[in-house]
Design a protein around this motif. Structure first.
Motif, PDB file in Angstrom:
ATOM      1  N   LEU A   1       0.823  -1.209   0.000  1.00  0.00           N
ATOM      2  CA  LEU A   1       0.000   0.000   0.000  1.00  0.00           C
ATOM      3  C   LEU A   1       0.859   1.263   0.000  1.00  0.00           C
ATOM      4  CD1 LEU A   1      -2.755  -1.081   2.558  1.00  0.00           C
ATOM      5  CD2 LEU A   1      -3.059  -0.747   0.090  1.00  0.00           C
ATOM      6  N   LEU A   2       1.908   1.263   0.822  1.00  0.00           N
ATOM      7  CA  LEU A   2       2.780   2.438   0.888  1.00  0.00           C
ATOM      8  C   LEU A   2       3.483   2.666  -0.438  1.00  0.00           C
ATOM      9  CD1 LEU A   2       4.326   1.876   4.423  1.00  0.00           C
ATOM     10  CD2 LEU A   2       2.655   3.623   3.790  1.00  0.00           C
ATOM     11  N   ASP A   3       3.989   1.594  -1.051  1.00  0.00           N
ATOM     12  CA  ASP A   3       4.708   1.733  -2.318  1.00  0.00           C
ATOM     13  C   ASP A   3       3.790   2.153  -3.460  1.00  0.00           C
ATOM     14  OD1 ASP A   3       7.034   1.051  -1.040  1.00  0.00           O
ATOM     15  OD2 ASP A   3       7.141  -0.992  -1.851  1.00  0.00           O
ATOM     16  N   SER A   4       2.503   1.821  -3.347  1.00  0.00           N
ATOM     17  CA  SER A   4       1.547   2.189  -4.391  1.00  0.00           C
ATOM     18  C   SER A   4       1.041   3.624  -4.246  1.00  0.00           C
ATOM     19  CB  SER A   4       0.343   1.234  -4.360  1.00  0.00           C
ATOM     20  OG  SER A   4      -0.484   1.487  -3.226  1.00  0.00           O
TER      21      SER A   4
ATOM     22  N   VAL B   1      10.521  11.363   6.150  1.00  0.00           N
ATOM     23  CA  VAL B   1       9.690  10.566   7.052  1.00  0.00           C
ATOM     24  C   VAL B   1      10.314  10.599   8.440  1.00  0.00           C
ATOM     25  CG1 VAL B   1       8.873   8.231   7.588  1.00  0.00           C
ATOM     26  CG2 VAL B   1       8.850   9.053   5.222  1.00  0.00           C
ATOM     27  N   VAL B   2       9.468  10.757   9.453  1.00  0.00           N
ATOM     28  CA  VAL B   2       9.912  10.683  10.848  1.00  0.00           C
ATOM     29  C   VAL B   2       9.387   9.381  11.444  1.00  0.00           C
ATOM     30  CG1 VAL B   2       9.747  11.706  13.154  1.00  0.00           C
ATOM     31  CG2 VAL B   2      10.019  13.178  11.140  1.00  0.00           C
ATOM     32  N   GLY B   3      10.279   8.637  12.054  1.00  0.00           N
ATOM     33  CA  GLY B   3       9.893   7.382  12.675  1.00  0.00           C
ATOM     34  C   GLY B   3       9.947   7.466  14.183  1.00  0.00           C
ATOM     35  N   HIS B   4       9.007   6.788  14.834  1.00  0.00           N
ATOM     36  CA  HIS B   4       8.983   6.699  16.297  1.00  0.00           C
ATOM     37  C   HIS B   4       8.753   5.258  16.682  1.00  0.00           C
ATOM     38  CE1 HIS B   4       6.612   6.706  20.205  1.00  0.00           C
ATOM     39  NE2 HIS B   4       7.815   7.090  20.539  1.00  0.00           N
TER      40      HIS B   4
ATOM     41  N   LEU C   1      -2.789  11.553   2.457  1.00  0.00           N
ATOM     42  CA  LEU C   1      -4.092  11.062   2.005  1.00  0.00           C
ATOM     43  C   LEU C   1      -4.798  10.194   3.041  1.00  0.00           C
ATOM     44  CD1 LEU C   1      -3.324  10.070  -1.717  1.00  0.00           C
ATOM     45  CD2 LEU C   1      -4.193  12.245  -0.806  1.00  0.00           C
ATOM     46  N   GLY C   2      -4.093   9.818   4.113  1.00  0.00           N
ATOM     47  CA  GLY C   2      -4.719   8.964   5.109  1.00  0.00           C
ATOM     48  C   GLY C   2      -3.693   8.204   5.918  1.00  0.00           C
TER      49      GLY C   2
ATOM     50  N   THR D   1       2.045  10.978   0.246  1.00  0.00           N
ATOM     51  CA  THR D   1       3.362  11.225   0.829  1.00  0.00           C
ATOM     52  C   THR D   1       3.348  10.840   2.298  1.00  0.00           C
ATOM     53  OG1 THR D   1       3.768  13.054  -0.689  1.00  0.00           O
ATOM     54  CG2 THR D   1       5.111  12.981   1.308  1.00  0.00           C
ATOM     55  N   VAL D   2       4.255   9.957   2.698  1.00  0.00           N
ATOM     56  CA  VAL D   2       4.276   9.456   4.078  1.00  0.00           C
ATOM     57  C   VAL D   2       4.980  10.471   4.973  1.00  0.00           C
ATOM     58  CG1 VAL D   2       5.020   7.593   5.592  1.00  0.00           C
ATOM     59  CG2 VAL D   2       4.251   7.077   3.267  1.00  0.00           C
TER      60      VAL D   2
END
Length: 334
Positions: free
Chosen positions: A139-142, A230-233, A255-256, A147-148
């Protein structure tokens, strides 16, 4: 060079090796354990008899066995580098349990040995084989959530370790740190996989809430920034179970969002659409081993090679440095 059937030399016969053995036994058409090495003679002999395999007490002898195509390293953390380098120099393919290695110097040596030999190294990042993770990556790659912006991962549980049963994990010299470089390695590689970028800086808050006898932390909260913004936690602990509503992983975009408990996955779009995917539980070690075998047979790249293994180590080392200096520390590029 591709293979038709992969002959495995198991390096390390205790602990996690039991899970790996089950995986090989589930795939007899593509894999066979032909040799096993363990420094404890009794363990080497017992595993050799159990698996009808040649037994060794020195992995340097196992990697020279002509009936071994690839090794599976299931050793304590501080022994990974030496086993990887020995296997690579003997032109054996490599599956290595986490962490790949412990220091920048070890990372450089591992990369050099694998590159020079041309063998395939796969990091044993078994949680990547959860069906919910595979769907999330799809889903992320599609571009499903655009934009994540943020990725969150969690791996916490109430651990019953005590000084009598913790063994080498109680020492930072042999474990590499504390909980973060052990169980915390899982949410770190999962974050890397979902974020889709190269980690550039990190920091952490480390705590010892309950396992006071440890040299390292029993819990960690980590922040990572990637080169794609992208920020990761991540949150990880041996001290406590997470609350029932805590997600295993999630990602938010313009987008969601997606969110998963590890079994199901929910896609929620700002336009109002909500879709939930349910998955059957999968034995991830078996799936991981099948992937390793198929990569060697078909000559394809594993999901995570030494490249990703070194990046995960870089994230963790930067988090440790950030915690020590109370700064955002750069992720070293080895």
């Amino acid at each position: 060079m591709s293979l038709n059937h992969v002959r495995i030399g198991l390096i390390g016969g205790g602990g996690i090796a039991t899970e790996h053995i089950r995986g090989y036994l589930a795939h007899p058409d593509t894999t066979t354990i032909t040799a096993v090495a363990d420094a404890v003679p009794e363990t080497a002999a017992r595993r050799g008899k159990e698996l009808n395999a040649t037994s060794y007490t020195d992995f340097n002898e196992l990697v020279l066995d002509e009936n071994v195509d690839a090794v599976d390293i299931c050793l304590p953390h501080h022994l990974h580098k030496d086993a990887i380098v020995a296997a690579a120099r003997a032109r054996k393919h490599i599956l290595c349990e986490k962490p790949l290695c412990l220091t920048p110097e070890e990372a450089r040596e591992v990369k050099a040995a694998v590159t020079e030999s041309g063998v395939t190294l796969m990091c044993a990042h078994n949680q990547l084989f959860m069906p919910a993770v595979a769907k999330a990556k799809e889903l992320l790659d599609s571009g499903a959530i655009g934009t994540v912006f943020e990725v969150r991962t969690t791996d916490s549980f109430y651990n019953h370790f005590d000084p009598a049963n913790m063994g080498w994990r109680a020492s930072a010299k042999t474990s590499g740190g504390g909980e973060l470089i052990d169980t915390g390695y899982h949410p770190t590689y999962l974050m890397l996989h979902l974020a889709g970028g190269v980690p550039v800086e990190a920091t952490a808050l480390l705590s010892t809430h309950r396992l006071k006898f440890m040299e390292g932390e029993d819990s960690a909260q980590v922040l990572v920034r990637f080169d794609n913004d992208v920020v990761g936690h991540l949150a990880t602990s041996w001290a406590y179970d997470p609350t029932p509503t805590t997600e295993r992983f999630s990602a938010v975009g313009d987008l969601g969002s997606i969110s998963s408990d590890g079994i199901s996955l929910t896609l929620s779009l700002r336009a109002g659409t909500v879709e939930t995917f349910e998955f059957e539980d999968v034995e991830t070690f078996s799936a991981e081993i099948d992937h390793f075998a198929q990569c060697l047979i078909n000559g394809t790249r594993p999901l995570h090679t030494e490249k990703e293994g070194v990046e995960v180590l870089g994230m963790i080392l930067a988090a440790y440095e950030g915690a020590r200096t109370k700064t955002l520390a750069p992720v070293l590029q080895f």
